[in-house]
Design a protein around this motif. Sequence first.
Motif, mmCIF file in Angstrom:
data_model
loop_
_atom_site.group_PDB
_atom_site.id
_atom_site.type_symbol
_atom_site.label_atom_id
_atom_site.label_comp_id
_atom_site.label_asym_id
_atom_site.label_seq_id
_atom_site.Cartn_x
_atom_site.Cartn_y
_atom_site.Cartn_z
ATOM 1 N N UNK A 220 68.557 10.495 -60.722
ATOM 2 C CA UNK A 220 68.886 9.952 -59.596
ATOM 3 C C UNK A 220 70.291 10.141 -59.180
ATOM 4 N N UNK A 221 70.718 10.085 -58.076
ATOM 5 C CA UNK A 221 71.901 10.200 -57.573
ATOM 6 C C UNK A 221 72.881 8.886 -57.618
ATOM 7 N N UNK A 222 73.756 8.689 -58.769
ATOM 8 C CA UNK A 222 74.354 7.272 -58.614
ATOM 9 C C UNK A 222 75.364 7.209 -57.548
ATOM 10 N N UNK A 223 75.073 5.965 -56.854
ATOM 11 C CA UNK A 223 76.060 5.526 -55.843
ATOM 12 C C UNK A 223 76.793 4.267 -55.817
ATOM 13 N N UNK A 224 76.484 3.735 -56.995
ATOM 14 C CA UNK A 224 77.325 2.274 -57.329
ATOM 15 C C UNK A 224 77.527 2.271 -58.822
ATOM 16 N N UNK A 225 78.489 1.452 -59.199
ATOM 17 C CA UNK A 225 78.525 1.367 -60.631
ATOM 18 C C UNK A 225 79.355 2.472 -61.145
ATOM 19 N N UNK A 226 79.445 2.663 -62.284
ATOM 20 C CA UNK A 226 79.871 3.787 -63.192
ATOM 21 C C UNK A 226 79.046 4.647 -63.747
ATOM 22 N N UNK A 227 78.932 5.971 -63.792
ATOM 23 C CA UNK A 227 79.561 6.735 -62.505
ATOM 24 C C UNK A 227 78.898 6.554 -61.279
ATOM 25 N N UNK A 228 79.655 7.226 -60.099
ATOM 26 C CA UNK A 228 79.060 7.045 -59.020
ATOM 27 C C UNK A 228 79.853 8.160 -58.020
ATOM 28 N N UNK A 229 78.826 8.534 -57.095
ATOM 29 C CA UNK A 229 79.670 9.658 -56.104
ATOM 30 C C UNK A 229 79.292 9.061 -54.505
ATOM 31 N N UNK A 230 80.041 9.209 -53.613
ATOM 32 C CA UNK A 230 80.232 8.587 -52.204
ATOM 33 C C UNK A 230 79.658 9.711 -51.291
ATOM 34 N N UNK A 231 79.496 9.183 -50.271
ATOM 35 C CA UNK A 231 78.957 10.017 -49.047
ATOM 36 C C UNK A 231 80.162 10.803 -48.618
ATOM 37 N N UNK B 79 75.894 -0.239 -38.773
ATOM 38 C CA UNK B 79 74.625 -0.853 -39.761
ATOM 39 C C UNK B 79 74.650 0.256 -40.910
ATOM 40 N N UNK B 80 74.713 1.454 -40.797
ATOM 41 C CA UNK B 80 74.694 2.392 -41.941
ATOM 42 C C UNK B 80 75.705 2.083 -42.893
ATOM 43 N N UNK B 81 76.821 1.914 -42.430
ATOM 44 C CA UNK B 81 78.033 1.858 -43.294
ATOM 45 C C UNK B 81 77.914 0.400 -44.025
ATOM 46 N N UNK C 122 72.812 9.476 -39.892
ATOM 47 C CA UNK C 122 71.348 9.542 -39.936
ATOM 48 C C UNK C 122 71.089 10.038 -41.423
ATOM 49 N N UNK C 123 71.707 11.084 -41.612
ATOM 50 C CA UNK C 123 71.547 11.706 -43.314
ATOM 51 C C UNK C 123 71.854 10.744 -44.125
#
Length: 235
Positions: free
Chosen positions: A89-100, A185-187, A227-228
Motif C-alpha cells: 500500500x502507499x503509506x500516507x499516515x504514521x511512520x513511514x509515510x508520503x504526502x501529496x 474538502x479534499x484537504x 481530483x487526483x
Amino acid sequence: MAEKTIPILPCPSLQPVLDFYTALGFEVTFQQKSPNPYAVVERGGIELQFFGLKQYDPAASVSTCYVVTDDVDGLHTAFRAGLKAAYGRIPTRGLPRIGALTDMSYGVRQFLMTDPGGNCVRVGQPTSRDPHHRPAPEETFARALHHATLFADSKDDPAGAAKIIDRVLDLADERPAPAQLLRLLVLRADVAGRLGDEGTAATARADAEAAAALLTPEERESVGDELDRLQELRG
C-alpha cells in the motif's frame, strides 16, 4: 571549488530506515555496525546518511532536510510505486509515510515524506525564482486554503490545518465557490486521514465527491491535483 552538503540523520535502528530507502530506489553504499551504527544511501544525486541512536523517539523527531529536483512529479510517482510494491500500500499516515504533491505559496511544487526514523525529507521543484511566501489572499476561503496548506504540507501540522478548514466551512454568512469548496474538502479529508479520524475523512470525501460533480469542465481542469488526490483517498 566544488562543495556538497550531506544530511546526517538519526534513527533508533538502521535496518527499517534502509529498507524504506531501498524501496524508494536508493542503494545502500555504506553500512557499519561498530563502533557506531552508520549507513549511507544514494539515488542519483541524492545522498543521505544515518546514525543509530537507541534512545531516539521517531514520533518526537524534528529532523528534516530538503531535496531539490527538476522532476518532482517523476520522483513522487517513482517513490509511491516503490512503497506500494514494498508495503502493499502507499503509506500516507504514521511512520513511514508520503504526502501529496502540492504547489506551495513560496514558489515550489513539493511533497513531504517521513521515514521510519521520523526524518521528514522534503522534495521540491522550484516554480519561481522568488522563494518568499506570497501574501495571503484577502478573500476568506482563498486565505483559509492558503494557511491550511502551509500547516498541512509545509509545517506538517495536519491538526492545525483541520482547525482552519473547519472554522471557515462553519461560517454562516459566507460560502466558498465550487472549486474552492472542492479544494478545502479534499484537504480536510487528507488531514483527517493523517490524524486517524476515519469518520471525518469519510464525510469529507463524500462531500468532496458531491462538490466535484457540480464543477464545470473549466473548474475541473483548475483542480486537477485535488481530483487526483481525491481519487487516491478513495482507495
